[in-house]
Enzyme design. Sequence first.
Site, PDB file in Angstrom:
ATOM      1  N   TYR A 145       5.088  -3.421 -13.981  1.00 45.20           N
ATOM      2  CA  TYR A 145       3.706  -3.824 -13.662  1.00 45.20           C
ATOM      3  C   TYR A 145       3.217  -4.923 -14.589  1.00 45.20           C
ATOM      4  O   TYR A 145       2.469  -5.810 -14.179  1.00 45.20           O
ATOM      5  CB  TYR A 145       2.782  -2.600 -13.687  1.00 45.20           C
ATOM      6  CG  TYR A 145       2.866  -1.781 -12.414  1.00 45.20           C
ATOM      7  CD1 TYR A 145       3.692  -0.670 -12.325  1.00 45.20           C
ATOM      8  CD2 TYR A 145       2.166  -2.168 -11.275  1.00 45.20           C
ATOM      9  CE1 TYR A 145       3.810   0.048 -11.141  1.00 45.20           C
ATOM     10  CE2 TYR A 145       2.275  -1.451 -10.079  1.00 45.20           C
ATOM     11  CZ  TYR A 145       3.100  -0.350 -10.017  1.00 45.20           C
ATOM     12  OH  TYR A 145       3.224   0.342  -8.838  1.00 45.20           O
ATOM     13  N   CYS A 173      -4.024   5.540 -25.001  1.00 44.08           N
ATOM     14  CA  CYS A 173      -5.481   5.661 -24.908  1.00 44.08           C
ATOM     15  C   CYS A 173      -6.064   5.965 -26.292  1.00 44.08           C
ATOM     16  O   CYS A 173      -5.556   6.838 -27.008  1.00 44.08           O
ATOM     17  CB  CYS A 173      -5.797   6.802 -23.929  1.00 44.08           C
ATOM     18  SG  CYS A 173      -7.524   7.298 -23.883  1.00 44.08           S
ATOM     19  N   HIS A 201      -5.926  -0.107  -2.343  1.00 48.77           N
ATOM     20  CA  HIS A 201      -4.800   0.371  -3.165  1.00 48.77           C
ATOM     21  C   HIS A 201      -5.012   0.064  -4.638  1.00 48.77           C
ATOM     22  O   HIS A 201      -4.062   0.003  -5.405  1.00 48.77           O
ATOM     23  CB  HIS A 201      -3.484  -0.260  -2.657  1.00 48.77           C
ATOM     24  CG  HIS A 201      -3.135   0.205  -1.280  1.00 48.77           C
ATOM     25  ND1 HIS A 201      -2.233  -0.439  -0.482  1.00 48.77           N
ATOM     26  CD2 HIS A 201      -3.606   1.259  -0.546  1.00 48.77           C
ATOM     27  CE1 HIS A 201      -2.137   0.196   0.680  1.00 48.77           C
ATOM     28  NE2 HIS A 201      -2.968   1.216   0.676  1.00 48.77           N
ATOM     29  N   ALA A 257      -0.904 -17.669   6.404  1.00 52.29           N
ATOM     30  CA  ALA A 257      -2.339 -17.447   6.177  1.00 52.29           C
ATOM     31  C   ALA A 257      -3.046 -18.730   5.740  1.00 52.29           C
ATOM     32  O   ALA A 257      -4.177 -19.007   6.171  1.00 52.29           O
ATOM     33  CB  ALA A 257      -2.522 -16.365   5.113  1.00 52.29           C
ATOM     34  N   GLY A 269      -1.611 -10.789   7.380  1.00 53.90           N
ATOM     35  CA  GLY A 269      -0.480 -10.573   6.482  1.00 53.90           C
ATOM     36  C   GLY A 269      -0.228  -9.151   6.076  1.00 53.90           C
ATOM     37  O   GLY A 269      -0.048  -8.850   4.893  1.00 53.90           O
ATOM     38  N   THR A 270      -0.184  -8.245   7.068  1.00 51.99           N
ATOM     39  CA  THR A 270       0.191  -6.875   6.732  1.00 51.99           C
ATOM     40  C   THR A 270       1.143  -6.339   7.790  1.00 51.99           C
ATOM     41  O   THR A 270       0.954  -6.547   8.977  1.00 51.99           O
ATOM     42  CB  THR A 270      -1.036  -5.932   6.600  1.00 51.99           C
ATOM     43  OG1 THR A 270      -0.577  -4.605   6.355  1.00 51.99           O
ATOM     44  CG2 THR A 270      -1.943  -5.975   7.807  1.00 51.99           C
ATOM     45  N   SER A 271       2.193  -5.640   7.307  1.00 53.25           N
ATOM     46  CA  SER A 271       3.228  -5.163   8.248  1.00 53.25           C
ATOM     47  C   SER A 271       2.760  -3.916   9.002  1.00 53.25           C
ATOM     48  O   SER A 271       3.380  -3.489   9.960  1.00 53.25           O
ATOM     49  CB  SER A 271       4.507  -4.840   7.475  1.00 53.25           C
ATOM     50  OG  SER A 271       4.240  -3.774   6.542  1.00 53.25           O
ATOM     51  N   GLN A 306      -5.402  -4.521   0.999  1.00 49.31           N
ATOM     52  CA  GLN A 306      -4.412  -3.601   0.422  1.00 49.31           C
ATOM     53  C   GLN A 306      -3.842  -4.203  -0.866  1.00 49.31           C
ATOM     54  O   GLN A 306      -3.039  -3.573  -1.537  1.00 49.31           O
ATOM     55  CB  GLN A 306      -3.271  -3.362   1.418  1.00 49.31           C
ATOM     56  CG  GLN A 306      -3.741  -2.732   2.721  1.00 49.31           C
ATOM     57  CD  GLN A 306      -2.649  -2.759   3.775  1.00 49.31           C
ATOM     58  OE1 GLN A 306      -1.786  -1.880   3.841  1.00 49.31           O
ATOM     59  NE2 GLN A 306      -2.668  -3.800   4.592  1.00 49.31           N
TER      60      GLN A 306
HETATM   61  N1  APR Z   1       0.983 -15.520   5.891  1.00 49.01           N
HETATM   62  C1  APR Z   1       0.640 -14.416   6.605  1.00 49.01           C
HETATM   63  N2  APR Z   1       1.424 -13.310   6.694  1.00 49.01           N
HETATM   64  C2  APR Z   1       2.599 -13.345   6.035  1.00 49.01           C
HETATM   65  C3  APR Z   1       3.027 -14.457   5.276  1.00 49.01           C
HETATM   66  C4  APR Z   1       2.161 -15.579   5.215  1.00 49.01           C
HETATM   67  N3  APR Z   1       2.496 -16.689   4.542  1.00 49.01           N
HETATM   68  N4  APR Z   1       4.257 -14.165   4.743  1.00 49.01           N
HETATM   69  C5  APR Z   1       4.565 -12.909   5.152  1.00 49.01           C
HETATM   70  N5  APR Z   1       3.586 -12.429   5.941  1.00 49.01           N
HETATM   71  C6  APR Z   1       3.501 -11.115   6.592  1.00 49.01           C
HETATM   72  C7  APR Z   1       4.826 -10.469   6.907  1.00 49.01           C
HETATM   73  O1  APR Z   1       5.314 -10.910   8.172  1.00 49.01           O
HETATM   74  C8  APR Z   1       4.429  -8.981   6.945  1.00 49.01           C
HETATM   75  O2  APR Z   1       3.948  -8.617   8.229  1.00 49.01           O
HETATM   76  O3  APR Z   1       2.859 -10.254   5.681  1.00 49.01           O
HETATM   77  C9  APR Z   1       3.274  -8.913   5.929  1.00 49.01           C
HETATM   78  C10 APR Z   1       3.673  -8.299   4.605  1.00 49.01           C
HETATM   79  O4  APR Z   1       3.989  -6.940   4.829  1.00 49.01           O
HETATM   80  P1  APR Z   1       4.251  -5.991   3.569  1.00 49.01           P
HETATM   81  O5  APR Z   1       5.093  -6.690   2.577  1.00 49.01           O
HETATM   82  O6  APR Z   1       4.678  -4.655   4.110  1.00 49.01           O
HETATM   83  O7  APR Z   1       2.824  -5.847   2.878  1.00 49.01           O
HETATM   84  P2  APR Z   1       1.639  -4.870   3.238  1.00 49.01           P
HETATM   85  O8  APR Z   1       1.552  -4.636   4.713  1.00 49.01           O
HETATM   86  O9  APR Z   1       0.443  -5.366   2.563  1.00 49.01           O
HETATM   87  O10 APR Z   1       2.105  -3.499   2.522  1.00 49.01           O
HETATM   88  C11 APR Z   1       1.173  -2.440   2.516  1.00 49.01           C
HETATM   89  O11 APR Z   1       2.685  -1.185   1.100  1.00 49.01           O
HETATM   90  O12 APR Z   1       4.106  -0.913  -0.707  1.00 49.01           O
HETATM   91  C12 APR Z   1       2.810  -0.751  -0.259  1.00 49.01           C
HETATM   92  O13 APR Z   1       0.968  -0.688  -1.697  1.00 49.01           O
HETATM   93  C13 APR Z   1       1.833  -1.573  -1.062  1.00 49.01           C
HETATM   94  O14 APR Z   1      -0.288  -2.461  -0.321  1.00 49.01           O
HETATM   95  C14 APR Z   1       1.096  -2.412  -0.022  1.00 49.01           C
HETATM   96  C15 APR Z   1       1.356  -1.641   1.257  1.00 49.01           C
END
Ligand code: APR
Length: 254
Positions: A70, A159, A122, A243, A199-201, A104
Amino acid sequence: MSDEPALQEAAAALRDSARPVIFTGAGMSAESGIPTFRGGKDSLWSRWKPEELATPMAFQRDRTLVWGWYVYRMAQLATVQPHAGHWALAELQARWTALTVVTQNVDDLHERAGSSRVLHLHGELMKLRCSVCNRPFTGFDVPALETMEPGQRLEPPRCGHCDGFIRPGVVWFGESLPTKTWARAEAAIRGCDLLLVVGTSGQVEPAASLVGLARRGGARVILVDPDESAHAGQADLHLRGGAGAVLAGLRDAL
Ligand code: APR
């Protein structure tokens, strides 16, 4: 870059929206240089196992590995900047003053670009706290990235009140989300008429369920992602692109 008609359609939907909400994931930070968690050889979970780094058990079992990982991510965050997409989202706030960003992401790139009302589902990487008494811990000097190796072990500070080990202020797998933040995010999304998902899977619950919540409330869902995501089936529009360019294009088309 997403196709122009889809961008114009999305801009028209956003223009007509009275209560938009933004929902972002790791893809929102990718173009700033912060690796995503999934997809691609540089994604975090393709290089490390979450159960070894992002769980309370992992911290108890091997605190120097977890803390070192981290701190490396904190050092990385200190070297990156918001990109055009963060700035574009912050400018939307001038038009919709109550605009909420539900993220997230544990970085502060939305805030550094000027977005206020950012809800971190998160947690936040830089909000350190004691792993025992939960007291906030301030004054940690993040080392310069060039002095660190990925995977480097570091002993966490202790701490000053209870001598417990200090941990990052992020939500680990198996931990519950901050209740007040979750309640505020749910309320914002229940009341929105348009959800811009960037940008989230869609792999991680309960955050991923917020998109279905928006749809059930009658909101239009617009997805910004260069690839497929689990949310594609719930989106009215999918702007296929990064994005940065897509959000700046959306702002310009408003
Ligand atoms: N612009 C937009 N989207 C993008 C880009 C970009 N340049 N590059 C990648 N992506 C997309 C990918 O296609 C994917 O759908 O961003 C997404 C990233 O997915 P993850 O890596 O799974 O991230 P996220 O969905 O935020 O993960 C959720 O998982 O491990 C935990 O706590 C962690 O908050 C995180 C959570």
